[in-house]
Write a protein that holds these residues in place. Sequence first.
Motif, PDB file in Angstrom:
ATOM      1  N   ALA A   1      44.271  46.431  20.757  1.00  0.00           N
ATOM      2  CA  ALA A   1      43.280  47.439  20.396  1.00  0.00           C
ATOM      3  C   ALA A   1      43.428  47.889  18.944  1.00  0.00           C
ATOM      4  CB  ALA A   1      43.399  48.647  21.325  1.00  0.00           C
ATOM      5  N   SER A   2      44.640  47.833  18.428  1.00  0.00           N
ATOM      6  CA  SER A   2      44.869  48.267  17.050  1.00  0.00           C
ATOM      7  C   SER A   2      44.672  47.139  16.035  1.00  0.00           C
ATOM      8  CB  SER A   2      46.275  48.846  16.907  1.00  0.00           C
ATOM      9  OG  SER A   2      47.227  47.815  17.058  1.00  0.00           O
ATOM     10  N   GLY A   3      44.480  45.921  16.529  1.00  0.00           N
ATOM     11  CA  GLY A   3      44.252  44.790  15.641  1.00  0.00           C
ATOM     12  C   GLY A   3      45.509  44.213  15.008  1.00  0.00           C
ATOM     13  N   ILE A   4      46.669  44.576  15.527  1.00  0.00           N
ATOM     14  CA  ILE A   4      47.931  44.068  14.987  1.00  0.00           C
ATOM     15  C   ILE A   4      48.249  42.728  15.640  1.00  0.00           C
ATOM     16  CG2 ILE A   4      50.424  44.481  14.817  1.00  0.00           C
ATOM     17  CD1 ILE A   4      49.759  47.488  14.818  1.00  0.00           C
ATOM     18  N   PRO A   5      48.522  41.691  14.854  1.00  0.00           N
ATOM     19  CA  PRO A   5      48.882  40.405  15.447  1.00  0.00           C
ATOM     20  C   PRO A   5      50.241  40.503  16.146  1.00  0.00           C
ATOM     21  CG  PRO A   5      49.027  40.289  13.048  1.00  0.00           C
ATOM     22  CD  PRO A   5      48.490  41.643  13.397  1.00  0.00           C
ATOM     23  N   PHE A   6      50.341  39.839  17.294  1.00  0.00           N
ATOM     24  CA  PHE A   6      51.587  39.907  18.054  1.00  0.00           C
ATOM     25  C   PHE A   6      51.772  38.656  18.886  1.00  0.00           C
ATOM     26  CE2 PHE A   6      48.391  41.474  20.929  1.00  0.00           C
ATOM     27  CZ  PHE A   6      48.784  41.022  22.177  1.00  0.00           C
ATOM     28  N   SER A   7      53.007  38.474  19.309  1.00  0.00           N
ATOM     29  CA  SER A   7      53.328  37.439  20.278  1.00  0.00           C
ATOM     30  C   SER A   7      54.107  38.122  21.397  1.00  0.00           C
ATOM     31  CB  SER A   7      54.175  36.324  19.636  1.00  0.00           C
ATOM     32  OG  SER A   7      55.406  36.840  19.180  1.00  0.00           O
ATOM     33  N   ARG A   8      54.216  37.451  22.518  1.00  0.00           N
ATOM     34  CA  ARG A   8      54.939  38.022  23.651  1.00  0.00           C
ATOM     35  C   ARG A   8      55.869  36.980  24.235  1.00  0.00           C
ATOM     36  NH1 ARG A   8      50.117  39.773  27.314  1.00  0.00           N
ATOM     37  NH2 ARG A   8      48.762  39.353  25.598  1.00  0.00           N
ATOM     38  N   LYS A   9      56.998  37.469  24.751  1.00  0.00           N
ATOM     39  CA  LYS A   9      57.990  36.548  25.284  1.00  0.00           C
ATOM     40  C   LYS A   9      58.813  37.255  26.352  1.00  0.00           C
ATOM     41  CE  LYS A   9      61.281  33.276  23.334  1.00  0.00           C
ATOM     42  NZ  LYS A   9      61.963  32.883  22.080  1.00  0.00           N
ATOM     43  N   VAL A  10      59.023  36.568  27.475  1.00  0.00           N
ATOM     44  CA  VAL A  10      59.928  37.043  28.516  1.00  0.00           C
ATOM     45  C   VAL A  10      61.122  36.095  28.504  1.00  0.00           C
ATOM     46  CG1 VAL A  10      60.253  37.461  30.991  1.00  0.00           C
ATOM     47  CG2 VAL A  10      58.034  37.958  29.919  1.00  0.00           C
ATOM     48  N   VAL A  11      62.306  36.671  28.413  1.00  0.00           N
ATOM     49  CA  VAL A  11      63.536  35.881  28.338  1.00  0.00           C
ATOM     50  C   VAL A  11      64.481  36.359  29.428  1.00  0.00           C
ATOM     51  CG1 VAL A  11      65.481  35.246  26.858  1.00  0.00           C
ATOM     52  CG2 VAL A  11      63.239  35.617  25.853  1.00  0.00           C
ATOM     53  N   PHE A  12      65.254  35.440  29.986  1.00  0.00           N
ATOM     54  CA  PHE A  12      66.245  35.779  30.997  1.00  0.00           C
ATOM     55  C   PHE A  12      67.612  35.838  30.345  1.00  0.00           C
ATOM     56  CE2 PHE A  12      62.688  33.962  33.168  1.00  0.00           C
ATOM     57  CZ  PHE A  12      62.557  34.737  34.294  1.00  0.00           C
ATOM     58  N   GLY A  13      68.359  36.892  30.632  1.00  0.00           N
ATOM     59  CA  GLY A  13      69.706  37.019  30.076  1.00  0.00           C
ATOM     60  C   GLY A  13      70.144  38.465  30.037  1.00  0.00           C
TER      61      GLY A  13
ATOM     62  N   ALA B   1      72.443  41.152  24.342  1.00  0.00           N
ATOM     63  CA  ALA B   1      72.712  39.859  23.700  1.00  0.00           C
ATOM     64  C   ALA B   1      71.417  39.142  23.325  1.00  0.00           C
ATOM     65  CB  ALA B   1      73.559  38.977  24.623  1.00  0.00           C
ATOM     66  N   VAL B   2      70.435  39.167  24.219  1.00  0.00           N
ATOM     67  CA  VAL B   2      69.164  38.498  23.944  1.00  0.00           C
ATOM     68  C   VAL B   2      68.426  39.194  22.801  1.00  0.00           C
ATOM     69  CG1 VAL B   2      66.875  37.970  24.880  1.00  0.00           C
ATOM     70  CG2 VAL B   2      68.917  37.533  26.254  1.00  0.00           C
ATOM     71  N   ILE B   3      68.409  40.520  22.820  1.00  0.00           N
ATOM     72  CA  ILE B   3      67.718  41.254  21.759  1.00  0.00           C
ATOM     73  C   ILE B   3      68.388  40.973  20.414  1.00  0.00           C
ATOM     74  CG2 ILE B   3      67.141  43.555  20.871  1.00  0.00           C
ATOM     75  CD1 ILE B   3      66.945  44.416  23.896  1.00  0.00           C
ATOM     76  N   ARG B   4      69.716  41.012  20.388  1.00  0.00           N
ATOM     77  CA  ARG B   4      70.444  40.705  19.142  1.00  0.00           C
ATOM     78  C   ARG B   4      70.118  39.302  18.651  1.00  0.00           C
ATOM     79  NH1 ARG B   4      74.800  43.337  21.333  1.00  0.00           N
ATOM     80  NH2 ARG B   4      75.645  41.386  22.111  1.00  0.00           N
ATOM     81  N   GLU B   5      70.125  38.337  19.580  1.00  0.00           N
ATOM     82  CA  GLU B   5      69.824  36.948  19.197  1.00  0.00           C
ATOM     83  C   GLU B   5      68.426  36.843  18.598  1.00  0.00           C
ATOM     84  OE1 GLU B   5      67.897  33.309  21.313  1.00  0.00           O
ATOM     85  OE2 GLU B   5      69.690  33.941  22.404  1.00  0.00           O
TER      86      GLU B   5
END
Length: 142
Positions: free
Chosen positions: A78-90, A94-98
Motif C-alpha cells: 500500500a505504501s509503494g515500497i518494494p519488498f521481498s518475502r521469505k520464510v526460513v526454518f531455523g 541465528a537466521v536473522i543474523r545470517e
Amino acid sequence: MLNILIPVDGSDNALRAVDYAIRLAASGKPLTVRLLNVQQPMLYPSLVEGIVNTQPMQAMLQEQGDAAIAVAADRLLASGIPFSRKVVFGKPAAVIREQANRADCHRVIMGTRGSGALQRFVFGSVAYSVASSAGVPVTLIK
C-alpha cells in the motif's frame, strides 16, 4: 538504495517495525525491504522420522510464516515500497543474523517483543542477540 531486513512474526511490535520503515521511506530515503519470518522446526525430528510423516508439519509451519508476513506485506504494498518475502526454518537469532550479514543488507529493523507471553520472552532475547552480534546496524522498535 537502502536494503532493510525486517523480521516479522505477526505481532504488533513487528508491524511497528514495518511502520517505522514506511516512515523512513516517506522521509525521502529510497529503500527496499526484505520481510523475514523464521519458523522453528521440531526440536527432535529424528524421534518421529520414519514413524510420522513430517511433511504436513512443514507445510503448516510454512503457512504460519506466510500468514505472519501477509499483513506486513500488505502495508508495504500500500505504501509503494518494494519488498521481498521469505520464510526460513531455523533458530531465529541465528537466521536473522545470517540474513542481516549478507552483503546487500544495510540495516535490520525489528520489534523487541513477539506475539505471546512465551514469544515475548523468546523474541526479546532474539532481538538482544541480533542487536549485539549482527554485522550491520540494528534498530529496535518497542
